[in-house]
Design a protein around this motif. Structure first.
Motif, PDB file in Angstrom:
ATOM      1  N   LYS A 285      40.189  37.833  34.448  1.00 46.66           N
ATOM      2  CA  LYS A 285      40.052  39.163  35.047  1.00 46.66           C
ATOM      3  C   LYS A 285      39.223  40.071  34.141  1.00 46.66           C
ATOM      4  O   LYS A 285      39.490  40.179  32.955  1.00 46.66           O
ATOM      5  CB  LYS A 285      41.439  39.779  35.275  1.00 46.66           C
ATOM      6  CG  LYS A 285      41.451  41.106  36.026  1.00 46.66           C
ATOM      7  CD  LYS A 285      42.886  41.606  36.170  1.00 46.66           C
ATOM      8  CE  LYS A 285      42.929  42.942  36.897  1.00 46.66           C
ATOM      9  NZ  LYS A 285      44.320  43.471  36.978  1.00 46.66           N
ATOM     10  N   HIS A 320      46.394  36.865  44.362  1.00 46.02           N
ATOM     11  CA  HIS A 320      45.124  36.813  43.618  1.00 46.02           C
ATOM     12  C   HIS A 320      44.917  35.444  42.961  1.00 46.02           C
ATOM     13  O   HIS A 320      44.876  35.339  41.725  1.00 46.02           O
ATOM     14  CB  HIS A 320      45.089  37.913  42.557  1.00 46.02           C
ATOM     15  CG  HIS A 320      45.136  39.294  43.098  1.00 46.02           C
ATOM     16  ND1 HIS A 320      44.057  39.864  43.746  1.00 46.02           N
ATOM     17  CD2 HIS A 320      46.137  40.211  43.111  1.00 46.02           C
ATOM     18  CE1 HIS A 320      44.383  41.096  44.116  1.00 46.02           C
ATOM     19  NE2 HIS A 320      45.633  41.327  43.764  1.00 46.02           N
ATOM     20  N   ARG A 323      42.405  34.783  40.071  1.00 45.11           N
ATOM     21  CA  ARG A 323      42.676  35.180  38.692  1.00 45.11           C
ATOM     22  C   ARG A 323      43.271  34.044  37.847  1.00 45.11           C
ATOM     23  O   ARG A 323      43.556  34.236  36.664  1.00 45.11           O
ATOM     24  CB  ARG A 323      43.625  36.389  38.669  1.00 45.11           C
ATOM     25  CG  ARG A 323      43.007  37.638  39.280  1.00 45.11           C
ATOM     26  CD  ARG A 323      43.985  38.806  39.295  1.00 45.11           C
ATOM     27  NE  ARG A 323      43.391  39.981  39.945  1.00 45.11           N
ATOM     28  CZ  ARG A 323      44.042  41.108  40.220  1.00 45.11           C
ATOM     29  NH1 ARG A 323      45.339  41.212  39.905  1.00 45.11           N
ATOM     30  NH2 ARG A 323      43.422  42.127  40.807  1.00 45.11           N
TER      31      ARG A 323
END
Length: 533
Positions: A285, A320, A323
């Motif tokens: 990230k 997510h 990530r």
């Protein structure tokens, strides 16, 4: 033109594990699925057809359409991308880091082996389609391994501070590399081609991923190569259940450790390439790529203040998945989940760590691919080939340790016999009679006889070495020429393909280089080649 084929194990550059794999050592059978022979692909096709989710084809196709939207791709490549929707289409894949300007020469060999294997399979299985894939290691973070390439024994280095996934790096700063590189190239037509290729790839694209995709597409797009970037949210969604099994069940950790223990019982000489961690994913990230580690029930992002409870991490994976970046243990699984893949093509080190993963694939219910050692070659010019012949050498001699090579050749060309093997054998026979005498008379005499034999054999060894040294001095010119030739063909006493950049050969061969290699390299011919251009 092919001038020699050398078994990989006889080159001295391949591990005992890979040599045993190529010899189909029965003890290694549990660690792979099928051996890379053309007949074995029939069963591999059937297995992949059963285990690969057809819905994944549409997701893969859409992801690739998006990745290629700004790429000037060939009709063959676009056709291959479209064909991936078809249930009769399969891939063969190689992977490589995003080395500047391809890095070492074997980058070409990996991709060419992959292209040629796809074409070979099509001839044997015409009802199916086979797509060659280059998997870009965009999520890798080992910048120091990729930020340079060599030309004319000079290192062209990209100096910058880097963090996170290398594929996301800006190409800023590569102008300086371009300036020094272009000065080294000169003004020939081939040099101008290389200069233009570097400039368009790295000065006209914003990220290292975009630059590498452009470069690989320019070099191999006409052959239908499809380039995959795994740093893709839609593709990562397919990995979600496998991420959870690794993090929450430690599945990869348990299975790979069992495999390592089993391999070590076969041979202590087998070098273990990778060791698993309890969690085999990084957190990716905003310029960050750090390991996930568990501490007292909390999942921490290493070297940061970012923490998750297990429930929070479960939700983060769901929302997510992009990530979560696989490490070397889980990246192969990710590749096989998203691709209808039959075969992975890699170097000896890569195949050695793939052999650690089969039980993990089985536990994850993902088909394990056929493992194929990429083609390897030593390329020599006509001038170098003449030098080899004039020195009375065979191409295989050049793979010897340098001291062994020199000693071997000096013994062959010396006008006197330097080999004292006959004298040593004669001496041993004389001492056999003394041993019999000792046994018949006084056993205490036996030790004295043995000591004298050792002393005299050592004396002959010393005389032989002194004579060999004297002949090396006398034949100094031969020694210098052999040493210079071997150093030229084996830079830093290693394989040419591990040091040279393709630009060095392109300077001489131009756009004939890749067609030459395409024609010369047979993907299923498992021997080291010496090629004359």
């Amino acid at each position: 033109m092919q001038v020699a084929c050398i078994p990989f194990k006889k080159t001295g550059y391949f591990s005992s594990l890979i040599s045993d794999y190529l010899d189909e050592n029965k003890k290694l059978k549990p660690f792979y699925n099928r051996f890379p022979e053309i007949e074995e692909f029939k069963a591999q096709i059937e297995e992949k057809s059963e285990t690969y989710a057809h819905a994944n084809r549409k997701i893969l196709n859409q992801a690739l359409q998006q990745q290629y939207k700004n790429v000037k791709a060939s009709k063959t490549t676009l056709s291959n991308i479209s064909a991936l929707i078809d249930k009769n289409t399969f891939t063969v894949v190689t992977g490589h880091q995003l080395n500047i300007f391809t890095g070492p020469l074997y980058f070409l060999y990996k991709i060419i082996t992959t292209i040629n294997l796809a074409n070979t399979l099509k001839k044997s299985y015409p009802k199916n389609n086979f797509v060659p894939i280059y998997w870009m290691a965009t999520e890798d973070h080992d910048f120091d391994e990729i930020n340079y390439f060599n030309l004319h024994s000079k290192k062209f280095h990209w100096n910058r501070v880097a963090g996170g996934a290398v594929g996301r790096l800006s190409t800023e700063g590569l102008e300086a590399v371009f300036d020094t590189f272009s000065k080294e190239l000169g003004n020939t037509a081939n040099a101008k081609d290389l200069e233009g290729l570097f400039k368009k790839a790295y000065l006209e694209h914003k990220s290292l991923t975009e630059a590498t995709r452009y470069l690989a597409n320019e070099l191999f797009g006409d052959y239908g190569l499809v380039i995959v970037d795994g740093d893709d949210v839609e593709l990562k969604k397919l990995l979600i259940p496998h991420i959870k099994k690794d993090i929450f069940d430690s599945l990869s950790y348990k299975e790979v450790n069992k495999t390592i223990a089993a391999l070590e019982t076969i041979s202590p000489s087998y070098k273990i390439q990778v060791n698993p961690r309890e969690i085999n994913y990084f957190y990716l990230k905003n310029g960050l790529r750090e390991r996930l580690v568990e501490q007292e029930g909390v999942i921490q992002v290493n070297n940061t203040q970012i923490k998750f409870s297990k429930d929070e991490l479960f939700q983060e994976i769901e929302e997510h998945p992009e990530r979560f970046s696989p490490n070397v243990v889980t990246r192969p699984l990710y590749q096989e989940v998203i691709l209808p893949n039959l075969c992975y093509i890699g170097g000896g080190g890569e195949l050695a760590y793939w052999l650690e993963f089969k039980s993990t694939f089985d536990a994850m219910k993902v088909s394990f691919p056929i493992l194929l050692l990429r083609n390897s070659a030593l390329l020599i010019s006509e001038k170098e080939y003449k030098k080899i012949k004039n020195l009375g050498l065979k191409p295989a001699d050049l793979f010897l340790n340098q001291n062994t090579l020199i000693n071997k050749r000096i013994r062959e060309i010396s006008n006197i016999d330097i080999d004292f093997s006959g004298q040593k054998e004669h001496l041993k026979q004389q001492f056999e009679a003394l041993y019999k005498l000792a046994e018949a008379t006084d056993r205490s005499f036996y030790g004295a006889v043995k000591a004298q034999e050792v002393k005299q054999l050592n004396g002959l060894d010393r005389l032989e070495k002194r004579l060999l040294k004297a002949q090396k001095i006398k034949l100094k010119d031969q020694v210098i020429r052999m040493t210079a030739l071997q150093n030229q063909l084996f830079p830093n006493k290693s394989l040419q393909e591990r040091s040279l950049n393709f630009s060095e050969l392109y300077m001489e061969m131009g756009d004939k280089l890749i067609p030459f290699l395409i024609k010369a390299l047979n993907p299923l011919h498992q021997e080291f080649l010496v090629l004359k251009y």
